[in-house]
Scaffold this active site. Structure first.
Site, short mmCIF file in Angstrom:
data_model
loop_
_atom_site.label_atom_id
_atom_site.label_comp_id
_atom_site.label_asym_id
_atom_site.label_seq_id
_atom_site.Cartn_x
_atom_site.Cartn_y
_atom_site.Cartn_z
N HIS A 1 -18.11 30.42 -10.76
CA HIS A 1 -17.64 29.16 -11.36
C HIS A 1 -16.14 29.14 -11.60
O HIS A 1 -15.56 28.08 -11.87
CB HIS A 1 -18.38 28.91 -12.68
CG HIS A 1 -18.87 27.51 -12.82
ND1 HIS A 1 -18.14 26.41 -12.43
CD2 HIS A 1 -20.03 27.01 -13.32
CE1 HIS A 1 -18.82 25.31 -12.70
NE2 HIS A 1 -19.98 25.64 -13.22
N ASP B 1 -17.42 24.66 -8.17
CA ASP B 1 -18.34 24.08 -9.14
C ASP B 1 -19.59 23.58 -8.41
O ASP B 1 -19.71 23.68 -7.19
CB ASP B 1 -17.68 22.95 -9.93
CG ASP B 1 -17.04 21.90 -9.02
OD1 ASP B 1 -17.57 21.66 -7.90
OD2 ASP B 1 -16.03 21.31 -9.41
#
Length: 415
Positions: free
Chosen positions: A390, A394
């Site tokens: 992350h 995303d």
């Protein structure tokens, strides 16, 4: 003058044992050629050089344990340049072979070999016996002298099955003398760690680091494989069995091409930032017969046609399981693909292998009810998953990647 150093051949690797030099001082070597064999916890690795020149000096003796980054040899780019005054790095002495606590499963042997096909002596021109790390440990366990074992592998290399056949025929070395008993009480003997235990520890360190440092997110999608499988069956119909492409190659190629579209998933985390890779080197997870796994690279997987990708994949699996991988195959993957479909698993969510930033999971192709043009029909489908970092991407970008894999598989003739 170029310094050839011990490369990093896996996350959390600290050192490797030099087994053999493939070049001598004064010999010319070209970029990509193998200069040495190094043994790590993941097996025997052929180490390539990444520059061309003349071998000036070998600084490490075979059998020595060498830390990552230590200078092992000097390579002269210019034949007229004088050699620098370099002292060999002090390293630990030879590492003794460790007998296995329990033997690994013996590799499959072709029937022609099993019934006595001609075998090749395993001794190389240098006099060193060529044997896989697992075979060396099995020989130590059984007391077999590798010098009298005939190898049936590539270039006469000795495998576990060769050692066990020699043991069955009585080819054992003389037993070492046992120490005389003493009156003092002895502590119970502890079984030495096996090679599989060492691999497990290496994997544990890498996975613990991954979950500690990388903020994972997870996505999954189910892909209709019907059109791809029908196309592949027609393509394979006129081919001999050995030239056929498996469905796994379609999936690998689709993943490789999709990484061109979502580049945030293809590269490594270096220091405090993401370093994208211009090339797609798919690391493919391969289970080893003695336990554990490795994930060597299929270099430039996005540029290979299906036949070449299939050929290289088969070769990679064979060499991974006989301990003859190359250093670049272990150090250069830009993303990893793992599949447990052959074990019946329908979905797998992998743990990212640092310093990579993504791992793709592929499950078993199964038949499920599927809606097509308003009708429910049986279709062959596969679950594809993504575990991603992350810090770099995303969910929106990860979803685009999986959607691209799906789209590519709906037009398999373009792969």
């Amino acid at each position: 003058m170029i310094e050839f150093t011990m490369p990093i051949l896996g996350a959390d690797m600290e050192a490797g044992t030099l087994i053999e030099w493939r070049r001598k001082p004064g010999e010319r070597i070209s970029r990509g050629e193998v200069i040495a064999e190094v043994e790590t916890e993941k097996g025997l690795i052929e180490v390539e050089v990444f520059a061309s020149g003349v071998v000036e000096k070998l600084l490490i003796e075979p059998g020595a344990k060498v830390p990552v980054g230590a200078v092992m040899a000097l390579i002269r780019e210019d034949a007229g340049a004088p050699p620098p005054n370099v002292t060999a790095l002090p390293v630990a002495g030879p590492v003794p072979a460790v007998p296995l606590a329990s033997p690994p499963a013996a590799p499959c042997v072709p029937a022609s070999i099993a019934v006595g096909a001609p075998a090749t002596p395993a001794a190389a021109a240098s006099g060193r016996v060529r044997a896989s790390p697992a075979a060396r440990r099995r020989a130590a366990d059984l007391g077999v002298d590798l010098a009298v074992v005939l190898g049936t592998g590539s270039d006469g290399a000795i495998g576990v099955a060769d050692v066990e056949r020699a043991a069955a025929l009585g080819g054992k070395a003389a037993a070492a003398p046992q120490p005389a008993p003493t009156a003092a009480p002895q502590r119970p003997a502890t079984a030495p760690p096996s090679h599989a235990d060492a691999i497990r520890r290496t994997i544990a360190a890498a996975m613990a680091r991954s979950k500690r440092e990388i903020p994972h997110y997870y996505l999954a999608t189910t892909i209709d494989m019907q059109r791809a499988l029908v196309w592949l069956e027609a393509r394979n119909a006129a081919r001999p069995v050995t030239a056929r492409v498996l469905s796994g190659a379609l999936l690998l190629k689709a993943v490789a091409l999709a990484l061109r579209d979502v580049r945030e998933l293809n590269g490594v985390w270096a220091g405090d930032r993401f370093a994208p890779s211009p090339d797609v080197h798919l690391g493919v997870a391969i289970a080893l017969r003695g336990g554990g796994l490795v994930a060597p690279a299929l270099h430039h997987a996005d540029r290979l046609d299906l036949d070449e990708l299939m050929r290289r994949f088969r070769d990679l699996v064979a060499r991974a399981r006989t301990g003859t991988l190359r250093s670049s195959e272990l150090s250069q993957p830009t993303v990893t693909v793992t599949s447990l479909g052959e074990q019946g698993v329908e979905s797998v969510f992998g743990v990212i292998y640092p310093p990579q930033v993504a791992i793709v999971g592929l499950g078993r192709i199964v038949e499920r009810p599927w809606s097509v043009d308003g009708a429910v029909v049986p279709r062959s489908v596969v679950t594809a998953t993504l575990s991603a970092d992350h810090r770099v991407s995303d969910g929106h970008r990860g979803a685009r990647f999986l959607a691209t894999v799906d789209r590519l598989l709906q037009a398999p003739e373009g792969l």
